[in-house]
Design a protein around this motif. Structure first.
Motif, PDB file in Angstrom:
ATOM      1  N   ASN A  21       0.805  -1.241   0.000  1.00  0.00           N
ATOM      2  CA  ASN A  21       0.000   0.000   0.000  1.00  0.00           C
ATOM      3  C   ASN A  21       0.830   1.281   0.000  1.00  0.00           C
ATOM      4  OD1 ASN A  21      -2.545  -1.423   0.120  1.00  0.00           O
ATOM      5  ND2 ASN A  21      -2.111  -1.834   2.280  1.00  0.00           N
ATOM      6  N   ILE A  22       1.966   1.257  -0.668  1.00  0.00           N
ATOM      7  CA  ILE A  22       2.730   2.483  -0.874  1.00  0.00           C
ATOM      8  C   ILE A  22       2.109   3.221  -2.065  1.00  0.00           C
ATOM      9  CG2 ILE A  22       5.001   3.477  -1.298  1.00  0.00           C
ATOM     10  CD1 ILE A  22       4.770   1.898   1.327  1.00  0.00           C
ATOM     11  N   LYS A  23       1.886   4.508  -1.926  1.00  0.00           N
ATOM     12  CA  LYS A  23       1.263   5.281  -3.000  1.00  0.00           C
ATOM     13  C   LYS A  23       2.169   5.306  -4.232  1.00  0.00           C
ATOM     14  CE  LYS A  23      -1.313   8.321   0.118  1.00  0.00           C
ATOM     15  NZ  LYS A  23      -1.500   9.728   0.575  1.00  0.00           N
ATOM     16  N   ALA A  24       1.527   5.347  -5.392  1.00  0.00           N
ATOM     17  CA  ALA A  24       2.273   5.295  -6.655  1.00  0.00           C
ATOM     18  C   ALA A  24       3.277   6.432  -6.772  1.00  0.00           C
ATOM     19  CB  ALA A  24       1.306   5.322  -7.835  1.00  0.00           C
ATOM     20  N   GLU A  25       2.870   7.636  -6.373  1.00  0.00           N
ATOM     21  CA  GLU A  25       3.788   8.764  -6.499  1.00  0.00           C
ATOM     22  C   GLU A  25       4.980   8.620  -5.548  1.00  0.00           C
ATOM     23  OE1 GLU A  25       0.115  10.263  -4.126  1.00  0.00           O
ATOM     24  OE2 GLU A  25       0.561   8.941  -5.824  1.00  0.00           O
ATOM     25  N   GLN A  26       4.779   7.973  -4.402  1.00  0.00           N
ATOM     26  CA  GLN A  26       5.888   7.716  -3.486  1.00  0.00           C
ATOM     27  C   GLN A  26       6.848   6.690  -4.079  1.00  0.00           C
ATOM     28  OE1 GLN A  26       3.394   6.609  -0.086  1.00  0.00           O
ATOM     29  NE2 GLN A  26       4.181   8.367   1.043  1.00  0.00           N
ATOM     30  N   THR A  27       6.279   5.673  -4.703  1.00  0.00           N
ATOM     31  CA  THR A  27       7.100   4.654  -5.366  1.00  0.00           C
ATOM     32  C   THR A  27       7.945   5.272  -6.466  1.00  0.00           C
ATOM     33  OG1 THR A  27       5.558   2.862  -4.882  1.00  0.00           O
ATOM     34  CG2 THR A  27       6.995   2.575  -6.781  1.00  0.00           C
ATOM     35  N   ASP A  28       7.320   6.078  -7.297  1.00  0.00           N
ATOM     36  CA  ASP A  28       8.039   6.714  -8.410  1.00  0.00           C
ATOM     37  C   ASP A  28       9.171   7.593  -7.902  1.00  0.00           C
ATOM     38  OD1 ASP A  28       6.200   5.471 -10.012  1.00  0.00           O
ATOM     39  OD2 ASP A  28       5.043   7.276 -10.463  1.00  0.00           O
ATOM     40  N   ARG A  29       8.900   8.347  -6.856  1.00  0.00           N
ATOM     41  CA  ARG A  29       9.930   9.238  -6.312  1.00  0.00           C
ATOM     42  C   ARG A  29      11.093   8.439  -5.735  1.00  0.00           C
ATOM     43  NH1 ARG A  29       6.942  12.006  -3.270  1.00  0.00           N
ATOM     44  NH2 ARG A  29       7.233  10.911  -1.296  1.00  0.00           N
ATOM     45  N   ALA A  30      10.779   7.365  -5.021  1.00  0.00           N
ATOM     46  CA  ALA A  30      11.838   6.549  -4.412  1.00  0.00           C
ATOM     47  C   ALA A  30      12.748   5.944  -5.473  1.00  0.00           C
ATOM     48  CB  ALA A  30      11.208   5.444  -3.565  1.00  0.00           C
ATOM     49  N   LEU A  31      12.165   5.441  -6.553  1.00  0.00           N
ATOM     50  CA  LEU A  31      12.957   4.820  -7.611  1.00  0.00           C
ATOM     51  C   LEU A  31      13.761   5.852  -8.391  1.00  0.00           C
ATOM     52  CD1 LEU A  31      10.417   2.162  -8.939  1.00  0.00           C
ATOM     53  CD2 LEU A  31      12.318   1.824  -7.359  1.00  0.00           C
ATOM     54  N   ALA A  32      13.210   7.026  -8.554  1.00  0.00           N
ATOM     55  CA  ALA A  32      13.919   8.081  -9.287  1.00  0.00           C
ATOM     56  C   ALA A  32      15.102   8.621  -8.487  1.00  0.00           C
ATOM     57  CB  ALA A  32      12.959   9.222  -9.627  1.00  0.00           C
ATOM     58  N   GLU A  33      14.980   8.622  -7.155  1.00  0.00           N
ATOM     59  CA  GLU A  33      16.012   9.212  -6.313  1.00  0.00           C
ATOM     60  C   GLU A  33      17.090   8.220  -5.899  1.00  0.00           C
ATOM     61  OE1 GLU A  33      13.900  10.936  -3.039  1.00  0.00           O
ATOM     62  OE2 GLU A  33      13.209  12.663  -4.229  1.00  0.00           O
ATOM     63  N   TYR A  34      16.843   6.929  -6.083  1.00  0.00           N
ATOM     64  CA  TYR A  34      17.812   5.932  -5.640  1.00  0.00           C
ATOM     65  C   TYR A  34      19.098   6.013  -6.476  1.00  0.00           C
ATOM     66  CZ  TYR A  34      20.229   1.522  -5.014  1.00  0.00           C
ATOM     67  OH  TYR A  34      21.203   0.592  -4.769  1.00  0.00           O
ATOM     68  N   VAL A  35      20.231   6.051  -5.777  1.00  0.00           N
ATOM     69  CA  VAL A  35      21.538   6.103  -6.434  1.00  0.00           C
ATOM     70  C   VAL A  35      22.328   4.848  -6.061  1.00  0.00           C
ATOM     71  CG1 VAL A  35      23.712   7.360  -6.692  1.00  0.00           C
ATOM     72  CG2 VAL A  35      21.568   8.616  -6.331  1.00  0.00           C
ATOM     73  N   PRO A  36      22.715   4.014  -7.032  1.00  0.00           N
ATOM     74  CA  PRO A  36      23.461   2.784  -6.718  1.00  0.00           C
ATOM     75  C   PRO A  36      24.838   3.101  -6.149  1.00  0.00           C
ATOM     76  CG  PRO A  36      23.381   3.146  -9.084  1.00  0.00           C
ATOM     77  CD  PRO A  36      22.468   4.160  -8.471  1.00  0.00           C
ATOM     78  N   GLN A  37      25.324   2.185  -5.302  1.00  0.00           N
ATOM     79  CA  GLN A  37      26.620   2.355  -4.651  1.00  0.00           C
ATOM     80  C   GLN A  37      27.460   1.093  -4.842  1.00  0.00           C
ATOM     81  OE1 GLN A  37      27.405   5.284  -3.227  1.00  0.00           O
ATOM     82  NE2 GLN A  37      25.356   6.127  -3.559  1.00  0.00           N
ATOM     83  N   ASN A  38      28.669   1.116  -4.298  1.00  0.00           N
ATOM     84  CA  ASN A  38      29.533  -0.064  -4.200  1.00  0.00           C
ATOM     85  C   ASN A  38      29.841  -0.728  -5.540  1.00  0.00           C
ATOM     86  OD1 ASN A  38      29.523   0.230  -1.390  1.00  0.00           O
ATOM     87  ND2 ASN A  38      27.623  -0.924  -1.225  1.00  0.00           N
ATOM     88  N   ASN A  39      30.143   0.093  -6.552  1.00  0.00           N
ATOM     89  CA  ASN A  39      30.572  -0.437  -7.855  1.00  0.00           C
ATOM     90  C   ASN A  39      29.505  -1.304  -8.530  1.00  0.00           C
ATOM     91  OD1 ASN A  39      33.236   0.707  -7.669  1.00  0.00           O
ATOM     92  ND2 ASN A  39      33.734  -0.916  -6.213  1.00  0.00           N
ATOM     93  N   ARG A  40      28.244  -1.012  -8.258  1.00  0.00           N
ATOM     94  CA  ARG A  40      27.152  -1.744  -8.887  1.00  0.00           C
ATOM     95  C   ARG A  40      26.465  -0.822  -9.902  1.00  0.00           C
ATOM     96  NH1 ARG A  40      25.873  -6.345  -5.704  1.00  0.00           N
ATOM     97  NH2 ARG A  40      26.753  -6.274  -3.616  1.00  0.00           N
ATOM     98  N   SER A  41      26.776  -1.002 -11.159  1.00  0.00           N
ATOM     99  CA  SER A  41      26.152  -0.232 -12.236  1.00  0.00           C
ATOM    100  C   SER A  41      26.202   1.272 -11.973  1.00  0.00           C
ATOM    101  CB  SER A  41      24.706  -0.689 -12.445  1.00  0.00           C
ATOM    102  OG  SER A  41      24.657  -2.039 -12.800  1.00  0.00           O
TER     103      SER A  41
END
Length: 432
Positions: free
Chosen positions: A288-308
């Motif tokens: 039950n996470i709102k769609a706009e919250q999901t979109d924001r979380a995925l857009a803001e996520y930055v990979p770390q530790n030499n992963r892509s």
């Protein structure tokens, strides 16, 4: 000492540590042993450094009359049993996650989405083995609403051991591929071992799995379980497709029975990350996470530790994927790089470790695929690639390549860096 009694002591402590170099005040130290170390020998130091109690499994390290020392039969088993008991006492819903490729990235994406409106706990880094999983569980607190526990494996039975400690309520296998073949023996061994997560969930009432519906292996493994589906086909719980990938992944998704479509510009490199992102969308929607919250979380996520990771230097643009490599992830990375819009592409690839008897054949397949893709600017690092049939420049190890880069640095190129962590290709980036 029995688990119930030890648990009452644990509840008085601030946390659990197995590292005498990291002893928070009032913590519980549990001594572990390995091939080259004996944690019992550091119990006294742990107490001096701030621990309130030390669990040891050798009598000589438990001074008579000192109640701070707790003698048990086996330190590792005690750690695992304590973690399972704690998990049962709290009853926190747990999502178990495993897979050949993408499990850490998927875990991070799920955590980013669920944390938008939930108090969650999730595996830090890659603490996903028989020690890391119980340590993660022992960080659970009553306020946590959901836990995401990553589980890694390199031998048959590894996942079975971990699920019997964590007792997950939900499960996700990101995929199954050719990795750790030396330990598993075969690709079929990989499938059986990853499937141990599904096997456990079949024994749990109302257990649910989140499954990539495009993957035929997973669909075959999932019989008898309640699936929440995601993938490319319309009509799934969550469906989606790629909109762009130069170099960051942009994708569109929609939920079943809903008309609204969402476009997300991520900071992830690689088309192969689409299923990982869709998994996070599906699990977010389920909780039950709102769609706009999901979109924001995925857009803001930055990979770390030499992963892509994408890194722009003064001279080049680097795509760094040097944390791990196996035949499945290597082909996916090369295939994705083939489609990225960029001039002057270059690949620096390192050996894939732990492939056993399949090693020579799988390395040759990678070289053949490079030729099929018509890549010309390729550098190979490691003895396994050196033994294949090819015409590319080859270096025995990263330091040898660095010596060349110090005098012959490439400029103006987009460079894919991919290899097993043991090859240490992450060390070359400062020279590019």
């Amino acid at each position: 000492m029995d688990t119930t009694t030890l648990y009452s002591i644990f509840q008085q402590c601030s946390c659990v540590t197995t590292d005498s170099r990291n002893c928070p005040e009032a913590s519980l130290f549990i001594a572990l042993k390995g091939e080259s170390f004996n944690g019992n020998a550091f119990a006294a130091k742990a107490l001096e450094s701030g621990c309130a109690y030390a669990v040891v499994d050798e009598t000589e390290y438990a001074p008579a009359g000192d109640v701070r020392y707790i003698l048990v039969e086996n330190g590792l088993k005690t750690l695992q049993e304590l973690a399972r008991h704690h998990r049962r006492q709290l009853g926190t819903p747990i999502i178990g996650i495993t897979g050949t490729n993408g499990k850490t990235t998927t875990k991070e994406l799920i955590a980013a989405v669920l944390s938008q409106s939930r108090n969650i706990l999730y595996t830090q880094g890659n603490l996903n083995n028989h020690i890391g999983v119980p340590l993660t569980l022992l960080r659970l607190r009553p306020e946590h609403e959901v836990a995401i526990v990553e589980m890694g494996a390199s031998h048959p039975g590894d996942i079975r051991e971990l699920v019997e400690i964590a007792e997950p309520d939900y499960g996700i296998i990101t995929n199954v591929g050719k990795a750790h073949l030396e330990g598993f023996g075969s690709f079929e061994g990989v499938i059986r071992t990853k499937g141990e997560l599904y096997d456990f969930l079949r024994t749990r009432k109302n257990a649910t799995i989140f499954i990539h519906a495009d993957n035929p292996y997973l669909k075959e493994m999932a019989h008898g379980l309640t699936p929440i589906t995601y993938g490319s086909e319309e009509g799934l719980y969550v469906s989606g497709h790629i909109c762009g990938n130069s170099p960051y992944l942009t994708f569109e998704w929609k939920a079943d029975r809903e008309e609204e479509r969402h476009i997300v510009q991520t900071q992830l490199i690689g088309e192969y990350n689409l299923p990982n992102a869709l998994a996070a969308v599906a699990i977010g929607r389920f909780f039950n996470i709102k769609a706009e919250q999901t979109d924001r979380a995925l857009a803001e996520y930055v990979p770390q530790n030499n992963r892509s990771q994408l890194k722009k230097t003064v001279d080049n643009t680097l795509i760094i994927d040097a944390y791990n490599a196996n035949p499945t992830s290597m082909k996916a990375a090369i295939g994705n790089f083939r489609h990225i819009q960029a001039e002057k592409k270059m690949l620096i690839l390192g050996d894939m470790r732990e492939l056993g008897k399949e090693s020579a054949n799988e390395h040759q397949k990678v070289v053949d695929y490079l030729e099929e893709c018509e890549f010309e600017d390729v550098v190979l690092v490691g003895e396994l690639f050196a033994a294949t049939r090819h015409t590319y420049p080859t270096y025995p190890d990263a330091p040898s390549l660095i010596a060349t880069l110090q005098t012959e640095k490439p400029c103006g190129k987009t460079i894919l860096i991919k290899g097993s962590n043991g090859i240490k290709l992450s060390t070359i980036t400062e020279y590019l």
